[in-house]
Design a protein around this motif. Structure first.
Motif, short mmCIF file in Angstrom:
data_model
loop_
_atom_site.label_atom_id
_atom_site.label_comp_id
_atom_site.label_asym_id
_atom_site.label_seq_id
_atom_site.Cartn_x
_atom_site.Cartn_y
_atom_site.Cartn_z
N LEU A 83 10.00 -6.68 2.41
CA LEU A 83 9.38 -7.61 1.47
C LEU A 83 9.89 -9.03 1.59
CD1 LEU A 83 9.29 -5.25 -1.63
CD2 LEU A 83 7.34 -6.02 -0.28
N ILE A 84 11.04 -9.21 2.22
CA ILE A 84 11.56 -10.55 2.52
C ILE A 84 12.02 -10.54 3.97
CG2 ILE A 84 12.25 -11.03 0.15
CD1 ILE A 84 15.14 -10.45 0.97
N GLN A 85 12.16 -11.72 4.53
CA GLN A 85 12.57 -11.84 5.92
C GLN A 85 13.71 -12.84 6.05
OE1 GLN A 85 11.37 -10.04 8.36
NE2 GLN A 85 9.70 -9.09 7.24
N PRO A 86 14.62 -12.61 7.01
CA PRO A 86 15.67 -13.61 7.27
C PRO A 86 15.03 -14.93 7.71
CG PRO A 86 16.15 -11.52 8.37
CD PRO A 86 14.74 -11.43 7.88
N ALA A 87 15.61 -16.03 7.26
CA ALA A 87 15.07 -17.34 7.60
C ALA A 87 16.15 -18.26 8.14
CB ALA A 87 14.41 -17.96 6.37
N GLY A 88 17.14 -17.67 8.83
CA GLY A 88 18.19 -18.47 9.45
C GLY A 88 19.50 -18.42 8.67
N GLU A 89 20.42 -19.26 9.10
CA GLU A 89 21.74 -19.33 8.47
C GLU A 89 22.14 -20.79 8.30
OE1 GLU A 89 24.30 -17.25 11.15
OE2 GLU A 89 23.71 -15.26 10.43
N ARG A 90 23.12 -21.03 7.40
CA ARG A 90 23.65 -22.38 7.25
C ARG A 90 25.11 -22.29 6.82
NH1 ARG A 90 20.38 -24.21 1.81
NH2 ARG A 90 21.50 -22.87 0.33
N LYS A 91 25.86 -23.29 7.22
CA LYS A 91 27.28 -23.37 6.85
C LYS A 91 27.40 -24.06 5.50
CE LYS A 91 29.17 -22.11 10.94
NZ LYS A 91 30.17 -21.04 11.13
N ASP A 96 0.81 -1.21 0.00
CA ASP A 96 0.00 0.00 0.00
C ASP A 96 0.85 1.27 0.00
OD1 ASP A 96 1.00 -0.24 2.54
OD2 ASP A 96 -0.94 -0.16 3.57
N ASP A 97 2.13 1.11 -0.24
CA ASP A 97 3.05 2.24 -0.36
C ASP A 97 3.63 2.21 -1.78
OD1 ASP A 97 5.02 4.34 0.85
OD2 ASP A 97 6.31 2.82 -0.06
N LEU A 98 3.56 3.34 -2.48
CA LEU A 98 3.95 3.36 -3.89
C LEU A 98 5.41 2.97 -4.09
CD1 LEU A 98 3.12 3.86 -6.79
CD2 LEU A 98 3.64 6.29 -6.47
N ASP A 99 6.32 3.50 -3.26
CA ASP A 99 7.74 3.18 -3.43
C ASP A 99 8.00 1.69 -3.24
OD1 ASP A 99 8.36 5.81 -3.98
OD2 ASP A 99 8.85 6.30 -1.91
N THR A 100 7.36 1.10 -2.21
CA THR A 100 7.54 -0.32 -1.96
C THR A 100 6.95 -1.15 -3.10
OG1 THR A 100 7.41 0.09 0.42
CG2 THR A 100 7.09 -2.18 -0.31
N ALA A 101 5.79 -0.72 -3.60
CA ALA A 101 5.16 -1.45 -4.70
C ALA A 101 6.04 -1.41 -5.95
CB ALA A 101 3.79 -0.85 -5.00
N LEU A 102 6.59 -0.24 -6.26
CA LEU A 102 7.45 -0.12 -7.44
C LEU A 102 8.71 -0.97 -7.28
CD1 LEU A 102 7.17 3.70 -8.16
CD2 LEU A 102 6.20 1.83 -9.50
N LEU A 103 9.23 -1.03 -6.05
CA LEU A 103 10.41 -1.85 -5.79
C LEU A 103 10.09 -3.33 -6.04
CD1 LEU A 103 12.90 -1.38 -2.89
CD2 LEU A 103 11.99 -3.64 -3.35
N ALA A 104 8.92 -3.77 -5.55
CA ALA A 104 8.55 -5.17 -5.69
C ALA A 104 8.20 -5.54 -7.12
CB ALA A 104 7.35 -5.48 -4.78
N LEU A 105 7.74 -4.57 -7.91
CA LEU A 105 7.29 -4.86 -9.27
C LEU A 105 8.41 -4.84 -10.30
CD1 LEU A 105 3.94 -2.85 -9.29
CD2 LEU A 105 4.20 -5.34 -9.31
N ALA A 106 9.61 -4.41 -9.91
CA ALA A 106 10.74 -4.44 -10.84
C ALA A 106 10.96 -5.90 -11.27
CB ALA A 106 11.98 -3.88 -10.18
N ALA A 161 6.97 -13.72 1.18
CA ALA A 161 5.56 -14.03 1.47
C ALA A 161 4.98 -14.91 0.36
CB ALA A 161 4.75 -12.74 1.59
N ASP A 162 3.93 -15.64 0.70
CA ASP A 162 3.26 -16.47 -0.31
C ASP A 162 2.53 -15.61 -1.33
OD1 ASP A 162 4.09 -18.78 0.96
OD2 ASP A 162 2.29 -18.90 2.20
N ARG A 163 1.98 -14.47 -0.85
CA ARG A 163 1.16 -13.62 -1.71
C ARG A 163 1.49 -12.16 -1.46
NH1 ARG A 163 -1.99 -17.31 0.85
NH2 ARG A 163 -2.34 -15.79 2.50
N TYR A 164 1.48 -11.37 -2.51
CA TYR A 164 1.61 -9.91 -2.43
C TYR A 164 0.36 -9.32 -3.07
CZ TYR A 164 6.43 -10.66 -1.08
OH TYR A 164 7.56 -11.08 -0.42
N VAL A 165 -0.32 -8.46 -2.33
CA VAL A 165 -1.56 -7.84 -2.81
C VAL A 165 -1.31 -6.36 -3.03
CG1 VAL A 165 -3.99 -7.38 -2.30
CG2 VAL A 165 -2.93 -9.51 -1.50
N LEU A 166 -1.54 -5.91 -4.26
CA LEU A 166 -1.33 -4.50 -4.59
C LEU A 166 -2.60 -3.72 -4.26
CD1 LEU A 166 0.61 -2.45 -5.96
CD2 LEU A 166 -0.59 -2.95 -8.10
#
Length: 198
Positions: free
Chosen positions: A62-70, A10-20, A82-87
């Motif tokens: 728009l993304i989240q850390p999900a741990g680390e691995r060696k 719901d923020d234009l800058d974030t939406a434009l970033l995600a739509l690239a 996320a599973d879904r992004y709603v504009l």
């Protein structure tokens, strides 16, 4: 920290970033926890370029850390999307004039579009909040195909449907409890593509 199942843009800058295009590809590829190196291999792109976009996506939430691995002596950070992004449809519409009187014409397409846009935004926000709480958002969707022989039939149906909804609204009008918004809409159906026979 796992990513939310759904995210409302719901923020234009974030939406434009995600739509690239590149970032859309990265978001689609993050259907499971993946590192920059894993994404680079999957998308056939340089790891440095992927890392740049991951930093921008993480900063925008728009993304989240999900741990680390060696891996091969290095520690890789994993990310998930996320599973879904709603504009939010309001991002694509001109600002509403606060002095303007709200449309009251129930047959106006502009009014239907505005109502549908509000519905998308409000339900997406409430679903996001419910998912954050670990609860389920209870909603109702009723769909039916209709066919009207004449414009008069459409008008008659409109009157009957309005009266039926008004009667139900009067019946279910408890002074206390969770309020719900019922929206009934009708529009011409999209023609089905013709079936070609071989």
């Amino acid at each position: 920290m796992p990513a939310a199942p759904s995210v409302l843009l719901d923020d234009l800058d974030t939406a434009l970033l995600a739509l690239a295009p590149i970032r859309r590809a990265i978001l689609s590829a993050l259907d499971e926890p993946t590192s920059a190196a894993g994404l680079a291999e999957k998308l056939g792109m340089p790891r440095q370029k992927i890392g740049h976009h991951l930093r921008a996506l993480e900063a925008a939430g728009l993304i989240q850390p999900a741990g680390e691995r060696k891996k091969r002596g290095f520690t890789e950070r994993l990310f998930t999307a996320a599973d879904r992004y709603v504009l939010d449809p309001a991002l694509l519409q001109p600002p509403r004039d606060p002095e303007a009187v709200e449309a009251q014409d129930r047959h106006a397409a502009d009014h239907l579009i505005q109502t549908a846009s509000t519905l998308v935004r409000d339900v997406a926000r409430m679903r996001q909040a419910a998912e954050a709480e670990g609860s389920r958002l209870l909603t109702l969707t009723v769909e039916a195909d209709l066919s009207f022989a004449t414009p008069a039939d459409f008008d008659a149906f409109t009157e009957e449907a309005t009266a039926a909804v008004a009667a139900l609204a009067r019946r279910y009008a408890a002074p206390e409890g969770r309020r719900y918004r019922l929206t009934a809409a009708a529009h011409p159906a999209v023609p089905k593509p013709a079936v070609t026979k071989n």
